[in-house]
Motif scaffolding. Structure first.
Motif, PDB file in Angstrom:
ATOM      1  N   GLN A  36       0.560   3.588  10.165  1.00 50.46           N
ATOM      2  CA  GLN A  36       1.733   3.287   9.342  1.00 50.46           C
ATOM      3  C   GLN A  36       1.615   1.894   8.721  1.00 50.46           C
ATOM      4  O   GLN A  36       1.957   1.696   7.557  1.00 50.46           O
ATOM      5  N   GLU A  37       1.111   0.948   9.499  1.00 53.05           N
ATOM      6  CA  GLU A  37       0.956  -0.415   9.005  1.00 53.05           C
ATOM      7  C   GLU A  37      -0.056  -0.467   7.864  1.00 53.05           C
ATOM      8  O   GLU A  37       0.159  -1.156   6.858  1.00 53.05           O
ATOM      9  N   GLU A  38      -1.153   0.259   8.033  1.00 49.65           N
ATOM     10  CA  GLU A  38      -2.154   0.273   6.970  1.00 49.65           C
ATOM     11  C   GLU A  38      -1.622   0.972   5.720  1.00 49.65           C
ATOM     12  O   GLU A  38      -1.862   0.538   4.598  1.00 49.65           O
ATOM     13  N   TRP A  39      -0.902   2.078   5.910  1.00 48.59           N
ATOM     14  CA  TRP A  39      -0.302   2.791   4.782  1.00 48.59           C
ATOM     15  C   TRP A  39       0.616   1.845   4.000  1.00 48.59           C
ATOM     16  O   TRP A  39       0.547   1.774   2.776  1.00 48.59           O
ATOM     17  N   ALA A  40       1.456   1.092   4.709  1.00 47.95           N
ATOM     18  CA  ALA A  40       2.342   0.129   4.052  1.00 47.95           C
ATOM     19  C   ALA A  40       1.528  -0.933   3.319  1.00 47.95           C
ATOM     20  O   ALA A  40       1.880  -1.336   2.203  1.00 47.95           O
ATOM     21  N   GLY A  41       0.426  -1.371   3.913  1.00 54.11           N
ATOM     22  CA  GLY A  41      -0.443  -2.367   3.274  1.00 54.11           C
ATOM     23  C   GLY A  41      -1.093  -1.834   2.004  1.00 54.11           C
ATOM     24  O   GLY A  41      -1.221  -2.556   1.013  1.00 54.11           O
ATOM     25  N   ILE A  42      -1.499  -0.567   2.026  1.00 49.08           N
ATOM     26  CA  ILE A  42      -2.107   0.050   0.840  1.00 49.08           C
ATOM     27  C   ILE A  42      -1.100   0.082  -0.307  1.00 49.08           C
ATOM     28  O   ILE A  42      -1.421  -0.266  -1.437  1.00 49.08           O
ATOM     29  N   VAL A  43       0.125   0.499  -0.005  1.00 45.69           N
ATOM     30  CA  VAL A  43       1.158   0.557  -1.048  1.00 45.69           C
ATOM     31  C   VAL A  43       1.498  -0.845  -1.533  1.00 45.69           C
ATOM     32  O   VAL A  43       1.627  -1.079  -2.748  1.00 45.69           O
ATOM     33  N   THR A  44       1.607  -1.804  -0.639  1.00 45.67           N
ATOM     34  CA  THR A  44       1.906  -3.183  -1.033  1.00 45.67           C
ATOM     35  C   THR A  44       0.791  -3.762  -1.893  1.00 45.67           C
ATOM     36  O   THR A  44       1.049  -4.421  -2.902  1.00 45.67           O
ATOM     37  N   ARG A  45      -0.468  -3.485  -1.518  1.00 44.14           N
ATOM     38  CA  ARG A  45      -1.605  -3.949  -2.315  1.00 44.14           C
ATOM     39  C   ARG A  45      -1.526  -3.350  -3.725  1.00 44.14           C
ATOM     40  O   ARG A  45      -1.758  -4.022  -4.710  1.00 44.14           O
ATOM     41  N   CYS A  46      -1.180  -2.090  -3.815  1.00 41.33           N
ATOM     42  CA  CYS A  46      -1.018  -1.434  -5.118  1.00 41.33           C
ATOM     43  C   CYS A  46       0.095  -2.117  -5.916  1.00 41.33           C
ATOM     44  O   CYS A  46      -0.050  -2.363  -7.111  1.00 41.33           O
ATOM     45  N   ARG A  47       1.189  -2.424  -5.265  1.00 44.05           N
ATOM     46  CA  ARG A  47       2.327  -3.059  -5.937  1.00 44.05           C
ATOM     47  C   ARG A  47       1.969  -4.427  -6.509  1.00 44.05           C
ATOM     48  O   ARG A  47       2.581  -4.880  -7.470  1.00 44.05           O
ATOM     49  N   SER A  48       0.972  -5.083  -5.924  1.00 46.28           N
ATOM     50  CA  SER A  48       0.594  -6.431  -6.373  1.00 46.28           C
ATOM     51  C   SER A  48      -0.584  -6.425  -7.350  1.00 46.28           C
ATOM     52  O   SER A  48      -0.988  -7.473  -7.841  1.00 46.28           O
ATOM     53  N   CYS A  49      -1.114  -5.261  -7.648  1.00 48.23           N
ATOM     54  CA  CYS A  49      -2.328  -5.142  -8.449  1.00 48.23           C
ATOM     55  C   CYS A  49      -2.086  -5.471  -9.923  1.00 48.23           C
ATOM     56  O   CYS A  49      -1.076  -5.086 -10.499  1.00 48.23           O
ATOM     57  N   ASP A  50      -3.056  -6.150 -10.532  1.00 47.81           N
ATOM     58  CA  ASP A  50      -2.984  -6.480 -11.957  1.00 47.81           C
ATOM     59  C   ASP A  50      -3.479  -5.341 -12.847  1.00 47.81           C
ATOM     60  O   ASP A  50      -3.369  -5.413 -14.061  1.00 47.81           O
ATOM     61  N   TRP A  51      -4.043  -4.289 -12.271  1.00 42.40           N
ATOM     62  CA  TRP A  51      -4.608  -3.181 -13.037  1.00 42.40           C
ATOM     63  C   TRP A  51      -3.596  -2.039 -13.208  1.00 42.40           C
ATOM     64  O   TRP A  51      -3.936  -0.897 -13.444  1.00 42.40           O
ATOM     65  N   ASP A  52      -2.332  -2.349 -13.142  1.00 41.88           N
ATOM     66  CA  ASP A  52      -1.236  -1.383 -13.169  1.00 41.88           C
ATOM     67  C   ASP A  52      -1.329  -0.425 -14.363  1.00 41.88           C
ATOM     68  O   ASP A  52      -1.239   0.790 -14.201  1.00 41.88           O
ATOM     69  N   GLU A  53      -1.506  -0.954 -15.557  1.00 40.76           N
ATOM     70  CA  GLU A  53      -1.553  -0.097 -16.746  1.00 40.76           C
ATOM     71  C   GLU A  53      -2.816   0.750 -16.778  1.00 40.76           C
ATOM     72  O   GLU A  53      -2.789   1.918 -17.169  1.00 40.76           O
ATOM     73  N   GLY A  54      -3.943   0.187 -16.371  1.00 43.84           N
ATOM     74  CA  GLY A  54      -5.188   0.947 -16.308  1.00 43.84           C
ATOM     75  C   GLY A  54      -5.084   2.086 -15.313  1.00 43.84           C
ATOM     76  O   GLY A  54      -5.575   3.196 -15.555  1.00 43.84           O
ATOM     77  N   CYS A  55      -4.452   1.837 -14.204  1.00 41.49           N
ATOM     78  CA  CYS A  55      -4.240   2.852 -13.175  1.00 41.49           C
ATOM     79  C   CYS A  55      -3.400   3.992 -13.745  1.00 41.49           C
ATOM     80  O   CYS A  55      -3.735   5.166 -13.576  1.00 41.49           O
ATOM     81  N   ALA A  56      -2.327   3.640 -14.424  1.00 39.78           N
ATOM     82  CA  ALA A  56      -1.458   4.664 -15.019  1.00 39.78           C
ATOM     83  C   ALA A  56      -2.239   5.520 -16.015  1.00 39.78           C
ATOM     84  O   ALA A  56      -2.101   6.744 -16.032  1.00 39.78           O
ATOM     85  N   ARG A  57      -3.078   4.890 -16.829  1.00 37.45           N
ATOM     86  CA  ARG A  57      -3.899   5.646 -17.794  1.00 37.45           C
ATOM     87  C   ARG A  57      -4.884   6.564 -17.072  1.00 37.45           C
ATOM     88  O   ARG A  57      -5.052   7.719 -17.446  1.00 37.45           O
ATOM     89  N   PHE A  58      -5.529   6.058 -16.040  1.00 41.15           N
ATOM     90  CA  PHE A  58      -6.479   6.844 -15.257  1.00 41.15           C
ATOM     91  C   PHE A  58      -5.789   8.080 -14.668  1.00 41.15           C
ATOM     92  O   PHE A  58      -6.307   9.194 -14.759  1.00 41.15           O
ATOM     93  N   LEU A  59      -4.632   7.884 -14.073  1.00 35.33           N
ATOM     94  CA  LEU A  59      -3.916   8.988 -13.448  1.00 35.33           C
ATOM     95  C   LEU A  59      -3.354   9.964 -14.473  1.00 35.33           C
ATOM     96  O   LEU A  59      -3.298  11.167 -14.218  1.00 35.33           O
ATOM     97  N   THR A  60      -2.967   9.466 -15.641  1.00 35.45           N
ATOM     98  CA  THR A  60      -2.426  10.324 -16.694  1.00 35.45           C
ATOM     99  C   THR A  60      -3.487  11.275 -17.230  1.00 35.45           C
ATOM    100  O   THR A  60      -3.194  12.418 -17.561  1.00 35.45           O
TER     101      THR A  60
END
Length: 91
Positions: A36-60
């Motif tokens: 659970q702690e690692e899962w929370a860390g993964i989501v938090t790391r994602c929330r702090s990422c500068d590649w937010d728009e690139g990620c959205a494009r990749f997933l789209t």
């Protein structure tokens, strides 16, 4: 320091990236491979990422076949690949 992104938005991005990588997060959690702690860390790391728009494009774009290699810009790339290997994916 960049403000953290929306929790729900990034939770969905992590799920999408995990699926693309071939990682079964539910299985990983059940077997203890993902705490659970690692899962929370993964989501938090994602929330702090500068590649937010690139990620959205990749997933789209979507992944017709999985697993695929997650782009290097993803802060969770290595761990998602490890989880994919541990849960039967080939990313």
């Amino acid at each position: 320091m960049k403000p953290l992104g929306d929790v729900n938005e990034h939770l969905m991005k992590v799920h999408g990236m995990a699926k693309a990588a071939g990682a079964d997060l539910v299985s990983a959690a059940k077997t203890g491979e993902l705490t659970q702690e690692e899962w929370a860390g993964i989501v938090t790391r994602c929330r702090s990422c500068d590649w937010d728009e690139g990620c959205a494009r990749f997933l789209t774009r979507g992944c017709r076949e999985t697993p695929v290699e997650i782009p290097e810009a993803c802060l969770n790339r290595v761990r998602l690949a490890e989880l994919a290997a541990a849960t039967g994916g080939d990313a």
